[in-house]
Scaffold this motif. Structure first.
Motif, mmCIF file in Angstrom:
data_model
loop_
_atom_site.group_PDB
_atom_site.id
_atom_site.type_symbol
_atom_site.label_atom_id
_atom_site.label_comp_id
_atom_site.label_asym_id
_atom_site.label_seq_id
_atom_site.Cartn_x
_atom_site.Cartn_y
_atom_site.Cartn_z
ATOM 1 N N GLN A 31 -3.642 -4.238 -9.362
ATOM 2 C CA GLN A 31 -3.601 -2.963 -8.701
ATOM 3 C C GLN A 31 -5.018 -2.333 -8.467
ATOM 4 O OE1 GLN A 31 -1.029 -0.289 -10.886
ATOM 5 N NE2 GLN A 31 0.582 -0.846 -9.531
ATOM 6 N N SER A 44 -1.070 -2.697 -4.504
ATOM 7 C CA SER A 44 -0.502 -3.265 -5.581
ATOM 8 C C SER A 44 -0.143 -5.012 -4.911
ATOM 9 C CB SER A 44 0.798 -2.798 -6.064
ATOM 10 O OG SER A 44 1.217 -3.365 -7.123
ATOM 11 N N ASP A 48 1.518 -8.653 -6.286
ATOM 12 C CA ASP A 48 2.216 -9.445 -7.237
ATOM 13 C C ASP A 48 2.637 -10.619 -6.712
ATOM 14 O OD1 ASP A 48 3.155 -10.068 -9.763
ATOM 15 O OD2 ASP A 48 4.670 -8.539 -9.712
ATOM 16 N N CYS A 105 0.909 -1.112 -0.218
ATOM 17 C CA CYS A 105 -0.017 -0.045 0.008
ATOM 18 C C CYS A 105 0.821 1.297 -0.014
ATOM 19 C CB CYS A 105 -0.754 0.102 1.271
ATOM 20 S SG CYS A 105 -1.777 1.593 1.262
ATOM 21 N N TYR A 124 -1.677 -10.998 -9.928
ATOM 22 C CA TYR A 124 -1.138 -9.725 -9.766
ATOM 23 C C TYR A 124 -2.369 -8.532 -10.092
ATOM 24 C CZ TYR A 124 -1.378 -9.866 -14.924
ATOM 25 O OH TYR A 124 -1.724 -9.632 -16.136
ATOM 26 N N ILE A 175 -2.458 3.589 -3.423
ATOM 27 C CA ILE A 175 -2.152 2.418 -4.422
ATOM 28 C C ILE A 175 -2.090 1.155 -3.666
ATOM 29 C CG2 ILE A 175 -0.925 1.691 -6.357
ATOM 30 C CD1 ILE A 175 -0.186 4.699 -6.804
#
Length: 101
Positions: A93, A12, A14, A2, A91, A10
């Motif tokens: 966002q 994200s 992965d 974060c 993955y 944001i």
């Protein structure tokens, strides 16, 4: 996972692995004092506590998918179609406005 800059957050992910498919799992929380600004409606997300939601994808198999969610409380959850160690390549966002409380 974060990142907050100004009034935008944001989240994200992965190479995310989720142990169980088709169940909502907590993967984190927003920093203290940060809350989502606004919310999604229950008819869009099937849950009144969800503030924002975004799709996540699987590296290598387009038929495998999931959702990344931020709840009004600031908790970050995920739900995926396939779980376990063999499916550790999700993955995506989620970008959304936040407020400092």
């Amino acid at each position: 996972m974060c990142y907050v800059e100004g009034g935008v957050c944001i989240v994200s992910v992965d190479f995310l692995s989720v142990p169980v498919a088709n169940s909502q799992r907590r993967i984190g929380t927003l920093p203290n004092g940060i809350k989502p600004l606004g919310h999604a409606y229950a008819d869009q997300t099937e849950a009144s506590e969800t503030a924002y939601i975004a799709p996540i994808r699987h590296r290598g198999d387009d038929s495998i998918y999931g959702q990344l969610m931020v709840l009004n409380s600031g908790e970050i959850d995920v739900r995926v179609s396939h779980g376990g160690e063999n499916y550790s390549y999700y993955y995506g966002q989620l970008v959304f406005p936040v407020t400092h409380s």
